[in-house]
Each structure stands twice: as structure tokens, then as C-alpha cells.
Design an enzyme around this catalytic site. Structure first.
Site, PDB file in Angstrom:
ATOM      1  CD1 TRP A   1      -1.635  -2.209   2.387  1.00 60.28           C
ATOM      2  CD2 TRP A   1      -2.221  -2.137   0.240  1.00 60.28           C
ATOM      3  NE1 TRP A   1      -2.242  -3.395   2.083  1.00 60.28           N
ATOM      4  CE2 TRP A   1      -2.615  -3.388   0.766  1.00 60.28           C
ATOM      5  CE3 TRP A   1      -2.475  -1.882  -1.110  1.00 60.28           C
ATOM      6  CZ2 TRP A   1      -3.252  -4.351   0.012  1.00 60.28           C
ATOM      7  CZ3 TRP A   1      -3.115  -2.852  -1.870  1.00 60.28           C
ATOM      8  CH2 TRP A   1      -3.499  -4.064  -1.307  1.00 60.28           C
ATOM      9  CG  ASP A   2       4.005   2.447   2.834  1.00 63.53           C
ATOM     10  OD1 ASP A   2       3.550   3.576   3.080  1.00 63.53           O
ATOM     11  OD2 ASP A   2       4.309   1.637   3.717  1.00 63.53           O
ATOM     12  CB  VAL A   3       4.645   0.118  -3.456  1.00 66.32           C
ATOM     13  CG1 VAL A   3       4.929   0.147  -4.950  1.00 66.32           C
ATOM     14  CG2 VAL A   3       5.901  -0.302  -2.689  1.00 66.32           C
TER      15      VAL A   3
END
Length: 404
Positions: A163-165
Site C-alpha cells: 500500500w505504501d508502494v
């Protein structure tokens, strides 16, 4: 090499993954990304993995190709300096990318009063601004409950911060959309994106939520299997592994042909009353199929199996560790995405080039800057500050002293 975002300048106020990744993606496409952080480094400055000398390989990996300016925003002079850099009148600027809590003077409302065409892209954990990280979001949305080996009773957080990516790439896309809108209207643009919403949107887009609601089922853990079709990792004679996936009838038939198991597959189909040309049947019978194919892989080395599979339509790959990827690249140089750079404080090592090819060329990896390396350069270039003015800022503690 000419890049499509040359002339675009972005001020990045960030730490950890999402915002730095978004900024690095834009830098690889030619934008001038200026990362501003405290004189002693941000919260992610020493994040693992680190070298024996304490340099963060993680930080270096996410900040390639940027310029670094060290400013202490705890001081009034520092906050004013950052605001001036963001809103400097030069064309191509007026853009801020951040996942940091903005103090008074650096909020959207403060900055847009100084530059009416401001673009402000803010990344948060939750839409209401609460803090979250990929691992807590991953757990709260439901993915930790379907990740891991079959039958495992506990939540499993994936090592990939997906989700960060995804959030970082959404932020980069949104920023470019806002910049396009600005060129047409001249208006300011404020974008907000949260890790939670990116994860929940993905769960919805991929059918996980609809499956739970409409079908009234809970997705099981299936290890390395592929939901709804056939996929499995097989061990070869030399103790290596190969992952195979069959999404289409042609891929399935090629796997049966190459493993010489047609007779056994026919018997299994008759016994179960199914046809394995149907992907769902392959999935529900996956354990029986695993046992049919295992002897062929166990009787061949990884190299021989790979050679045979390469002549088919089967989707496959060798299973490699990170160390094996490095060894293979150093030995053969077969991965164009990787090149060797000299990173200050770290030394020579493999780094990733930009993954978007421009006219057939991958943007080459550029080492991450040293902390504060470009402070004087940027202040002089964007704000036309003299040496006397920068010395005054040093005395006030707004920027760090020059290194000896």
C-alpha cells in the site's frame, strides 16, 4: 537523456516509503525533486537495512536522483524558508509532495495564500489524517487474514509494503494530473490520498470485498497457489525451485504435455467428473495435480526444467533469493533494470534504474544525495540568497553549519 518532466520542480517533505517513492518516480522522469528534511535527518534516515557504518540502504534506495536541502522547520526562519522555496515564482514550481504533519506556515491554506496556483499533494494513513503504516492497514483491511500458508491460524503481514508502494505511485499520478489541470486553468489543486483508502480500493477493485458480501465466503489462505486457477512451486532434482502458473487452456495443455502426464490427468478427470481445461477445476483439484507433476520436476535439475518450460506457453520462473538475484546480475548482467552506482557513504552496489523506458532507454540510476548536500545551491538558485544571508541563517540555526 531527455525526459518528459524536465522543467518541473517539486518540493518533497516526507519520510518512509509512499511520498519518497512518489518523488523518486517523478525524478526518474526528469523532474527536479528537492527533498527537505531536518539537519540531523528525518525519521527514516537510519531505517534498516543499514550498513556497518550506519548508512541506510533503504533511504538511499528511495531518494535516488533528488537534491537534498537541510532546514530546521522548528525555527520560524526555517519554516519561512521552506514556504519561500515552495512558492518561489519560477515556472515549473509551486508543487509540494508530503506525508508529514504540516506546522503553521506550511499548511495548504498558508501556502496557497502565497501562491495561487499551488499544487499540494498530501499523503496520510487514514482519510481523517490519523497515522497508519502499511502493516497496520494491511491487517485492518483483511489481507493479513488471507496471506500465508494453507491452514495457518494467525494473521500474516506481507513483507512487501504494497500500500505504501501503490500510494506513492497514485500520488505521482495525481500530482501530474493536477499539474495538467493547472496549465489549463491556472488554479490551485489540493489532493489528498491515504494508505487506508488505497488498500480498501484495491480490495474492492480485485473483488475481495464483493466476494465476502455477494458470495458470503471468506477467502482461504492458499500458500503459493493461485486463486481460481492452477499455480504451484515445485522442487527440482538439485534442490532448487520453479514456480509455474497456467491461466489459459494452452498453458495448461503445455504443462501436461511437457510433464508427460496426459494419461494420469485423464484418469483424474474421470474420477472427479471434471475437465481441467476449466481453470476453476484446476484450482479446486490443485493438490491432486501437484502430486501428478511433482515427479517430473523432481527428476530434472532447475536448468533442464527451465529449458524445457521456455519452449512452452506456460508462465514460469525460477525461485530466487535476493542474494541469488545479486549473484546472477554480477555474473551475467542480464537485468537491464539494474546498474552499479557509487553511493556516498555506502560504496559501489547495484541499484535500480528507472523502470519506465523512454524511447527504449531506462533512465539511469543516480545516487541519492548526502544529507543537505544541495542546501546552499538551492537557496542561491531559487531564492537568490547571498553568502551573507546563508551565514545569517546558519547563525540562527535554520540551516546546518557547513561540514568541515
Amino acid at each position: 537523456m531527455p525526459r518528459p518532466l524536465q522543467g518541473l520542480r517539486i518540493i518533497e517533505l516526507s519520510s518512509f516509503i509512499a511520498a519518497p517513492l512518489g518523488g523518486m518516480t517523478l525524478a526518474q522522469l526528469g523532474a527536479d525533486v528537492i527533498r527537505i528534511e531536518p539537519p540531523d535527518g528525518g525519521a527514516d534516515r537510519r531505517r534498516w537495512p543499514i550498513t556497518s557504518s550506519g548508512h541506510s540502504l533503504y533511504w538511499a534506495g528511495l531518494n535516488k536522483g533528488k537534491r537534498s536541502v537541510a532546514i530546521d522547520q522548528r525555527t520560524a526562519q526555517g519554516r519561512d524558508l521552506i514556504a519561500r522555496l515552495i512558492t518561489a515564482p519560477a515556472t515549473g514550481g509551486g508543487i509540494v509532495l508530503t506525508n508529514a504533519a504540516a506546522p503553521v506556515g506550511l499548511r495548504y491554506e498558508d501556502l496557497v495564500s502565497l501562491r495561487c496556483d499551488l499544487i499540494y499533494v498530501g499523503i496520510t494513513g487514514f482519510p481523517d489524517g490519523r497515522t497508519a503504516v502499511d502493516y497496520t492497514v494491511n491487517a485492518s483491511v483483511g489481507f493479513a487474514g488471507v496471506t500465508g500458508p494453507e491452514g495457518h491460524p494467525l494473521p500474516v503481514n506481507h513483507v512487501l509494503p504494497a500500500w505504501d508502494v501503490a500510494c506513492g505511485l497514485y500520488a505521482a499520478t495525481g500530482l501530474l494530473a493536477a499539474e495538467r489541470a493547472r496549465t489549463m486553468t491556472g488554479d490551485s489543486q489540493r489532493l489528498s490520498i491515504s494508505l487506508h483508502d488505497v488498500a480498501l480500493a484495491t480490495a474492492g477493485n480485485l473483488g475481495f470485498l464483493a466476494e465476502a458480501e455477494v458470495n458470503q465466503v471468506t477467502r482461504p489462505r492458499i500458500g503459493d497457489a493461485v486463486y481460481g486457477t492452477y499455480g504451484h512451486t515445485f522442487e527440482t532434482r538439485d534442490g532448487q525451485r520453479i514456480m509455474v502458473v497456467t491461466l489459459t487452456q494452452r498453458q495448461w495443455r503445455d504443462l501436461v504435455r511437457i510433464t508427460d502426464t496426459q494419461a494420469e490427468v485423464d484418469v483424474l478427470e474421470q474420477r472427479l467428473g471434471v475437465t481441467f481445461d476449466n481453470a476453476a477445476a484446476r484450482y479446486t483439484s490443485r493438490h491432486s495435480l501437484d502430486r501428478l507433476f511433482e515427479p517430473w520436476f523432481a527428476g530434472n535439475t532447475q536448468d533442464i526444467a527451465a529449458k524445457q518450460l521456455s519452449r512452452t506457453a506456460v508462465v514460469w520462473s525460477r525461485v530466487r533469493s535476493f542474494a541469488q538475484v545479486v549473484d546472477d546480475q554480477l555474473g551475467t548482467g542480464s537485468e537491464p533494470i539494474l546498474s552499479t552506482i557509487e553511493q556516498p557513504g555506502v560504496g559501489r552496489h547495484l541499484a535500480a534504474n528507472g523502470p519506465i523506458a523512454i524511447d527504449g532507454q531506462l533512465p539511469p540510476a543516480v545516487p541519492a544525495p548526502q544529507l543537505g548536500q544541495h542546501t546552499d545551491e538551492v537557496l542561491r538558485e531559487l531564492l537568490d540568497l547571498s553568502e551573507q544571508q546563508t551565514r545569517s541563517l546558519r547563525r540562527a540555526g535554520a540551516i546546518p553549519a557547513l561540514s568541515a
